[in-house]
Design an enzyme around this catalytic site. Structure first.
Site, short mmCIF file in Angstrom:
data_model
loop_
_atom_site.label_atom_id
_atom_site.label_comp_id
_atom_site.label_asym_id
_atom_site.label_seq_id
_atom_site.Cartn_x
_atom_site.Cartn_y
_atom_site.Cartn_z
N GLY A 69 14.99 5.22 -3.00
CA GLY A 69 14.15 4.41 -3.91
C GLY A 69 14.16 5.00 -5.32
O GLY A 69 13.18 4.94 -6.04
N GLY A 113 13.21 3.18 -8.93
CA GLY A 113 11.86 2.71 -9.24
C GLY A 113 11.21 3.46 -10.38
O GLY A 113 11.82 4.33 -11.01
N GLN A 114 9.94 3.14 -10.62
CA GLN A 114 9.21 3.72 -11.75
C GLN A 114 9.19 5.25 -11.67
O GLN A 114 9.49 5.94 -12.64
CB GLN A 114 7.77 3.18 -11.80
CG GLN A 114 7.02 3.61 -13.05
CD GLN A 114 5.51 3.44 -12.95
OE1 GLN A 114 4.96 3.13 -11.90
NE2 GLN A 114 4.83 3.66 -14.06
N ASP A 151 19.27 3.76 -3.70
CA ASP A 151 18.34 2.63 -3.74
C ASP A 151 19.01 1.46 -3.01
O ASP A 151 20.21 1.51 -2.70
CB ASP A 151 18.02 2.24 -5.20
CG ASP A 151 16.65 1.57 -5.34
OD1 ASP A 151 15.72 2.20 -5.88
OD2 ASP A 151 16.51 0.40 -4.91
N ILE A 152 18.22 0.41 -2.77
CA ILE A 152 18.76 -0.77 -2.10
C ILE A 152 19.61 -1.61 -3.06
O ILE A 152 20.42 -2.43 -2.64
CB ILE A 152 17.60 -1.63 -1.51
CG1 ILE A 152 18.09 -2.74 -0.60
CG2 ILE A 152 16.72 -2.22 -2.57
CD1 ILE A 152 18.00 -2.40 0.84
N ASP A 207 19.71 1.57 2.41
CA ASP A 207 18.53 0.82 2.82
C ASP A 207 17.60 1.77 3.56
O ASP A 207 17.96 2.31 4.61
CB ASP A 207 18.94 -0.35 3.72
CG ASP A 207 17.75 -1.19 4.15
OD1 ASP A 207 16.59 -0.80 3.87
OD2 ASP A 207 17.98 -2.25 4.77
N TYR A 246 -1.09 -2.29 1.90
CA TYR A 246 -0.48 -1.10 1.30
C TYR A 246 -1.30 0.14 1.64
O TYR A 246 -0.76 1.16 2.09
CB TYR A 246 -0.41 -1.32 -0.21
CG TYR A 246 0.05 -0.14 -1.03
CD1 TYR A 246 1.36 0.30 -0.98
CD2 TYR A 246 -0.83 0.50 -1.91
CE1 TYR A 246 1.79 1.36 -1.77
CE2 TYR A 246 -0.42 1.56 -2.71
CZ TYR A 246 0.89 1.98 -2.64
OH TYR A 246 1.31 3.03 -3.42
N LYS A 259 -0.34 3.54 3.85
CA LYS A 259 -0.43 4.91 3.33
C LYS A 259 -1.35 5.76 4.19
O LYS A 259 -1.06 6.93 4.47
CB LYS A 259 -0.92 4.89 1.87
CG LYS A 259 0.08 4.28 0.88
CD LYS A 259 1.38 5.07 0.81
CE LYS A 259 2.32 4.54 -0.25
NZ LYS A 259 3.61 5.21 -0.24
N ILE A 317 0.23 5.45 -12.08
CA ILE A 317 1.13 6.26 -12.92
C ILE A 317 1.56 5.46 -14.15
O ILE A 317 2.00 4.31 -14.03
CB ILE A 317 2.38 6.69 -12.13
CG1 ILE A 317 2.00 7.36 -10.79
CG2 ILE A 317 3.25 7.61 -12.96
CD1 ILE A 317 1.27 8.66 -10.90
P1 NAD Z 1 8.71 1.12 -7.46
O1 NAD Z 1 8.34 -0.18 -6.82
O2 NAD Z 1 8.81 1.20 -8.93
O3 NAD Z 1 10.09 1.64 -6.85
C1 NAD Z 1 10.41 1.53 -5.50
C2 NAD Z 1 11.92 1.55 -5.37
O4 NAD Z 1 12.24 1.38 -3.99
C3 NAD Z 1 12.62 0.40 -6.12
O5 NAD Z 1 13.65 0.89 -6.95
C4 NAD Z 1 13.19 -0.49 -5.02
O6 NAD Z 1 14.42 -1.12 -5.37
C5 NAD Z 1 13.37 0.53 -3.91
N1 NAD Z 1 13.42 -0.11 -2.59
C6 NAD Z 1 12.73 -1.19 -2.13
N2 NAD Z 1 13.11 -1.48 -0.88
C7 NAD Z 1 14.02 -0.55 -0.52
C8 NAD Z 1 14.79 -0.34 0.65
N3 NAD Z 1 14.65 -1.11 1.74
N4 NAD Z 1 15.64 0.71 0.66
C9 NAD Z 1 15.80 1.51 -0.42
N5 NAD Z 1 15.11 1.33 -1.57
C10 NAD Z 1 14.24 0.31 -1.61
O7 NAD Z 1 7.68 2.22 -6.89
P2 NAD Z 1 7.18 3.55 -7.61
O8 NAD Z 1 6.07 3.18 -8.50
O9 NAD Z 1 8.32 4.32 -8.14
O10 NAD Z 1 6.52 4.31 -6.36
C11 NAD Z 1 7.22 5.29 -5.62
C12 NAD Z 1 6.30 5.77 -4.52
O11 NAD Z 1 5.09 6.28 -5.09
C13 NAD Z 1 5.87 4.68 -3.53
O12 NAD Z 1 5.74 5.25 -2.24
C14 NAD Z 1 4.50 4.29 -4.02
O13 NAD Z 1 3.71 3.78 -2.98
C15 NAD Z 1 3.97 5.62 -4.53
N6 NAD Z 1 2.91 5.44 -5.53
C16 NAD Z 1 3.18 4.93 -6.77
C17 NAD Z 1 2.15 4.77 -7.70
C18 NAD Z 1 2.40 4.22 -9.09
O14 NAD Z 1 1.47 4.04 -9.87
N7 NAD Z 1 3.64 3.95 -9.47
C19 NAD Z 1 0.83 5.13 -7.36
C20 NAD Z 1 0.58 5.61 -6.08
C21 NAD Z 1 1.63 5.79 -5.17
#
Ligand code: NAD
Length: 317
Positions: A9, A12-13, A35-36, A53, A143, A147, A173
């Site tokens: 993943g 992602g952010q 990533d996917i 995946d 969600y 968690k 974040i």
């Molecule tokens: P995001 O949604 O920005 O990124 C998630 C990434 O996972 C994406 O790039 C997506 O393409 C990828 N993804 C989705 N399905 C997939 C699959 N089947 N296989 C492989 N990759 C796949 O999420 P984020 O904000 O970067 O969060 C990362 C982690 O941190 C998550 O577990 C989230 O729950 C946790 N989190 C984030 C925040 C926040 O504010 N950003 C707050 C609390 C917890």
């Protein structure tokens, strides 16, 4: 010997910035981003990248064996707002991906796991102010349920099989590189973009909704520090409370206004208001501060200066 890392993943952010930081620390070739999809081209081209995946156990296992991976950062998940739209998909992705990496560690294919939890494990029955590490967790979002259950399984795998899994309950974040992926705290990123692009923002939460938040640099620092901490110092194997800032949409608006006096805001709460109302407004992270010396660097105003400076640069180039 340097650690060989797989980030799942990574586009992602958080994954985007975590990948960069881990490559600085461990060397580009020792950090495989996956990533996917390849939607984040900058990241895909910056170093080793594979399509993976998170729901496919055999694909992750093969990748770990082929690349000699010892540590996985599992960042793939469906977040709070998207999870409410697709509850079964959120359950499927968030739970199965976690089981896959836990089982790889149980079977000694990898040694160490980072898995993020969230303030979404808390619910309306949790004490809202200064929420303790150990407290009532009755989440009302799918969600949050994933968690909370994930935390239980992490602790179980540690106690039962000795799996070295480490976790943080991230707050919302805030960052200026990749956009957030469908969470309830996304407004605190969007507001900076809209301030620069349009000079006004329509916020999907009410002005006095106080939530725990953190600037990305602090979140990455926490992640790296927790993973580097000596095993014997860690007393929490479910997930650590982590805190930096707590603010309302009104407070972030006021902070932006000190740089952009013409900036305007309106408030049109939507379904995300109910999610925000079920979460704490501030977090007690004493245990993280004691166990692995956690401390944050960014205040609201320092973060606002950094966000506006970086985003203006991005939009100008
Ligand atoms: P995001 O949604 O920005 O990124 C998630 C990434 O996972 C994406 O790039 C997506 O393409 C990828 N993804 C989705 N399905 C997939 C699959 N089947 N296989 C492989 N990759 C796949 O999420 P984020 O904000 O970067 O969060 C990362 C982690 O941190 C998550 O577990 C989230 O729950 C946790 N989190 C984030 C925040 C926040 O504010 N950003 C707050 C609390 C917890």
């Amino acid at each position: 010997m340097s650690s060989k890392i797989l980030i799942i993943g990574a586009c992602g952010q958080i994954g985007t910035e975590l990948t960069t930081k881990l490559r600085t620390l461990h060397g580009t070739d020792n950090v495989i981003a996956s990533d996917i999809n390849t939607r984040n081209l900058d990241l895909v081209e910056a170093g080793p990248f594979v399509i993976l995946d998170a729901k496919n156990f055999n694909a992750i296992k093969d990748c770990c064996i082929n690349h000699n991976i010892d540590t996985i950062y599992l960042m793939a998940a469906l977040l709070s707002a998207t999870g409410e739209k697709y509850p079964m998909e959120a359950w499927d992705l968030n739970m199965n991906s976690l089981f896959h990496v836990l089982n790889l560690a149980k079977n000694s294919i990898i040694k160490k796991i980072f898995w993020p939890s969230s303030i979404a494990v808390f619910g309306p029955t949790t004490p809202r102010e200064n929420t303790p590490q150990h407290t009532i967790c009755e989440p009302t979002t799918v969600y949050g349920i994933t968690k909370q259950v994930g935390e239980r399984w992490c602790e179980y795998y540690f106690n039962k099989y000795g799996v070295d899994v480490r976790s943080i309950r991230y707050p919302g974040i805030i960052s200026h590189k990749a956009m957030p992926g469908g969470g309830t705290t996304d407004y605190a990123v969007e507001i900076y973009h809209e301030a620069i692009k349009k000079g006004k923002y329509d916020c999907f939460l009410s002005e006095d909704t106080s939530l725990p938040m953190m600037f990305m640099d602090d979140a990455i620092k926490a992640t790296v520090d927790l993973m580097a901490a000596p095993e014997e110092n860690l007393t929490i194997r479910s997930s650590y409370n982590l805190s930096a800032l707590s603010f309302t949409p009104k407070a972030i608006f006021e902070s932006i206004k000190t740089h952009m006096p013409e900036f305007k805001i309106t408030y049109t709460p939507d379904f995300r208001q109910a999610i925000a109302d079920s979460w704490p407004s501030s977090i007690d992270d004493t245990v993280a501060r004691k166990d692995w010396n956690w401390s944050h660097d960014f205040s609201l105003n320092k973060m606002t200066s950094e966000m506006l400076t970086q985003l203006k640069k991005n939009y100008n180039s």
